[in-house]
Design an enzyme around this catalytic site. Structure first.
Site, PDB file in Angstrom:
ATOM      1  N   LYS A  85       0.110   4.293  -0.306  1.00  0.00           N
ATOM      2  CA  LYS A  85      -0.539   5.499   0.235  1.00  0.00           C
ATOM      3  C   LYS A  85      -0.264   6.686  -0.713  1.00  0.00           C
ATOM      4  O   LYS A  85      -0.155   6.476  -1.916  1.00  0.00           O
ATOM      5  CB  LYS A  85      -0.049   5.780   1.647  1.00  0.00           C
ATOM      6  CG  LYS A  85      -0.092   4.527   2.519  1.00  0.00           C
ATOM      7  CD  LYS A  85       0.150   4.796   3.954  1.00  0.00           C
ATOM      8  CE  LYS A  85       0.278   3.465   4.677  1.00  0.00           C
ATOM      9  NZ  LYS A  85       0.201   3.595   6.105  1.00  0.00           N
ATOM     10  N   HIS A 145      -9.584   1.353   5.026  1.00  0.00           N
ATOM     11  CA  HIS A 145      -8.279   1.506   5.677  1.00  0.00           C
ATOM     12  C   HIS A 145      -8.427   2.450   6.869  1.00  0.00           C
ATOM     13  O   HIS A 145      -9.198   3.409   6.822  1.00  0.00           O
ATOM     14  CB  HIS A 145      -7.264   2.062   4.667  1.00  0.00           C
ATOM     15  CG  HIS A 145      -5.860   1.985   5.174  1.00  0.00           C
ATOM     16  ND1 HIS A 145      -5.359   2.889   6.084  1.00  0.00           N
ATOM     17  CD2 HIS A 145      -4.862   1.100   4.934  1.00  0.00           C
ATOM     18  CE1 HIS A 145      -4.097   2.558   6.367  1.00  0.00           C
ATOM     19  NE2 HIS A 145      -3.785   1.471   5.683  1.00  0.00           N
ATOM     20  N   GLU A 182      -6.678   4.779   7.906  1.00  0.00           N
ATOM     21  CA  GLU A 182      -6.414   6.202   7.628  1.00  0.00           C
ATOM     22  C   GLU A 182      -7.648   6.871   7.028  1.00  0.00           C
ATOM     23  O   GLU A 182      -7.784   8.094   7.083  1.00  0.00           O
ATOM     24  CB  GLU A 182      -5.185   6.328   6.710  1.00  0.00           C
ATOM     25  CG  GLU A 182      -3.909   6.090   7.498  1.00  0.00           C
ATOM     26  CD  GLU A 182      -2.746   5.540   6.692  1.00  0.00           C
ATOM     27  OE1 GLU A 182      -2.760   5.618   5.455  1.00  0.00           O
ATOM     28  OE2 GLU A 182      -1.824   5.009   7.335  1.00  0.00           O
ATOM     29  N   GLY A 208       2.465   2.189  10.629  1.00  0.00           N
ATOM     30  CA  GLY A 208       3.473   3.232  10.464  1.00  0.00           C
ATOM     31  C   GLY A 208       4.208   3.606  11.740  1.00  0.00           C
ATOM     32  O   GLY A 208       4.892   4.630  11.781  1.00  0.00           O
ATOM     33  N   GLU A 249      -5.472  -4.857  10.705  1.00  0.00           N
ATOM     34  CA  GLU A 249      -4.442  -3.834  10.844  1.00  0.00           C
ATOM     35  C   GLU A 249      -4.701  -3.030  12.121  1.00  0.00           C
ATOM     36  O   GLU A 249      -5.506  -2.083  12.111  1.00  0.00           O
ATOM     37  CB  GLU A 249      -4.485  -2.877   9.650  1.00  0.00           C
ATOM     38  CG  GLU A 249      -4.228  -3.545   8.320  1.00  0.00           C
ATOM     39  CD  GLU A 249      -3.648  -2.550   7.323  1.00  0.00           C
ATOM     40  OE1 GLU A 249      -2.530  -2.771   6.880  1.00  0.00           O
ATOM     41  OE2 GLU A 249      -4.314  -1.548   7.026  1.00  0.00           O
ATOM     42  N   ASN A 298       0.867  -1.180   0.000  1.00  0.00           N
ATOM     43  CA  ASN A 298       0.000   0.000   0.000  1.00  0.00           C
ATOM     44  C   ASN A 298       0.902   1.229   0.000  1.00  0.00           C
ATOM     45  O   ASN A 298       1.486   1.564   1.024  1.00  0.00           O
ATOM     46  CB  ASN A 298      -0.896  -0.023   1.251  1.00  0.00           C
ATOM     47  CG  ASN A 298      -1.697   1.253   1.405  1.00  0.00           C
ATOM     48  OD1 ASN A 298      -1.816   2.044   0.465  1.00  0.00           O
ATOM     49  ND2 ASN A 298      -2.247   1.465   2.595  1.00  0.00           N
ATOM     50  N   SER A 336       3.278  -2.257  10.292  1.00  0.00           N
ATOM     51  CA  SER A 336       4.730  -2.308  10.535  1.00  0.00           C
ATOM     52  C   SER A 336       5.350  -3.656  10.196  1.00  0.00           C
ATOM     53  O   SER A 336       6.277  -4.090  10.875  1.00  0.00           O
ATOM     54  CB  SER A 336       5.043  -1.890  11.977  1.00  0.00           C
ATOM     55  OG  SER A 336       4.674  -0.542  12.175  1.00  0.00           O
TER      56      SER A 336
HETATM   57  C1  PEP Z   1      -0.872   0.139   5.958  1.00  0.00           C
HETATM   58  O1  PEP Z   1      -0.971   1.348   5.814  1.00  0.00           O
HETATM   59  O2  PEP Z   1      -1.741  -0.603   5.483  1.00  0.00           O
HETATM   60  C2  PEP Z   1       0.295  -0.363   6.679  1.00  0.00           C
HETATM   61  C3  PEP Z   1       0.274  -1.599   7.099  1.00  0.00           C
HETATM   62  O3  PEP Z   1       1.328   0.506   6.881  1.00  0.00           O
HETATM   63  P1  PEP Z   1       2.748   0.174   7.570  1.00  0.00           P
HETATM   64  O4  PEP Z   1       3.232  -1.120   6.996  1.00  0.00           O
HETATM   65  O5  PEP Z   1       3.624   1.330   7.218  1.00  0.00           O
HETATM   66  O6  PEP Z   1       2.504   0.050   9.038  1.00  0.00           O
END
Ligand code: PEP
Length: 256
Positions: free
Chosen positions: A13, A99, A101, A178, A172, A11, A217
């Site tokens: 973003k 998601h 975000e 992040g 998630e 992803n 992460s």
């Molecule tokens: C995500 O945004 O779906 C995600 C898992 O980000 P990160 O791997 O940076 O934590």
């Protein structure tokens, strides 16, 4: 539980201009072609403006392309939005929906996510529905309740329409995205096991074939231990998908 083919999804973003995107995609494509007996599927979810360029670049590649969101209407007066049909038109076959975000940063509700899932399925897009608890909800022991209510709220009412061929879930934890923090392996094992049971109860036996991704992460160091957990059928990867070496190492681990 049958052994599913893993899915490794990046992803991006709101990152990468066209020149960098082309370079990153080329590196991932070259690397994936060098893997023999590959046991994983690969997906890249760039920003919408890059979809057409990347779908042309990957025309002879098994790497799949997904969008990061879509609108629930097919067309009309929705300034700044993009419909599922438009995504298909520029080469996407997957879409991320719900998601965190968007749920937390843009106040997207379960009802909106549900309408988007329906719109995406109508256009034969494969949906990756993201669910996850915040740090406070985790501290309060509410993780499972939150995940169940997000799933119930985001799934179309006609549960018989949910198939392993059109729906994937990504767990998630919001606090892991992040941040460099991840749940313990025991916690991921518990949550993914509970999610599987809940989905089977809600959807029926088809849910034993749905892929459940972990996201938050994931990187080249922790991928092996996370991907080997029961009921973890792949990863949704943000930060590490922007660095070719890191993402290719995860692909190697998932391909073994
Ligand atoms: C995500 O945004 O779906 C995600 C898992 O980000 P990160 O791997 O940076 O934590």
């Amino acid at each position: 539980m049958e052994n599913m083919r893993r899915l490794i999804a990046g992803n991006w973003k709101m990152n990468n201009l066209a020149a960098r995107a082309e370079q990153l995609v080329q590196a991932i494509d070259n690397h994936s072609k060098s893997i023999i007996n590959n046991k994983c599927d690969l997906l890249i979810c760039p920003s919408a403006n890059l979809l057409q360029m990347i779908s042309k670049q990957l025309v002879n590649s098994p790497i799949m392309i997904g969008a990061q969101d879509c609108h629930f209407e097919e067309k009309g007066a929705f300034t700044g939005e993009i419909s599922a049909k438009m995504l298909v038109d520029v080469g996407a076959s997957y879409v991320l929906l719900g998601h965190s975000e968007r749920r937390h940063g843009l106040f997207e509700t379960d009802n909106v996510v549900r309408a988007k899932v329906k719109a995406a399925h109508k256009e034969s897009l494969i949906t990756i529905i993201c669910v996850g608890e915040t740090d406070i909800q985790k501290e309060n022991g509410e993780t499972l309740n939150i995940l169940e209510s997000q799933i119930n709220g985001s799934l179309p009412e006609a549960k018989d329409k949910i198939k392993s061929s059109n729906t994937i879930f990504a767990y998630e934890p919001v606090w892991a995205i992040g941040t460099g923090k991840t749940p313990t392996l025991t916690e991921i094992t518990e949550v993914h096991g509970q999610l599987r049971n809940f989905l089977i109860k809600e959807i029926g036996p088809e849910a034993s074939r749905l892929r459940l991704l972990y996201g938050g992460s994931m990187n080249a160091k922790n991928a092996l231990s996370i991907l080997n957990i029961d009921n973890v059928d792949g990863g949704l990867i943000g930060g590490a998908s922007l660095i070719e070496d890191e993402f290719c190492k995860i692909i190697d681990i998932a391909s073994e």
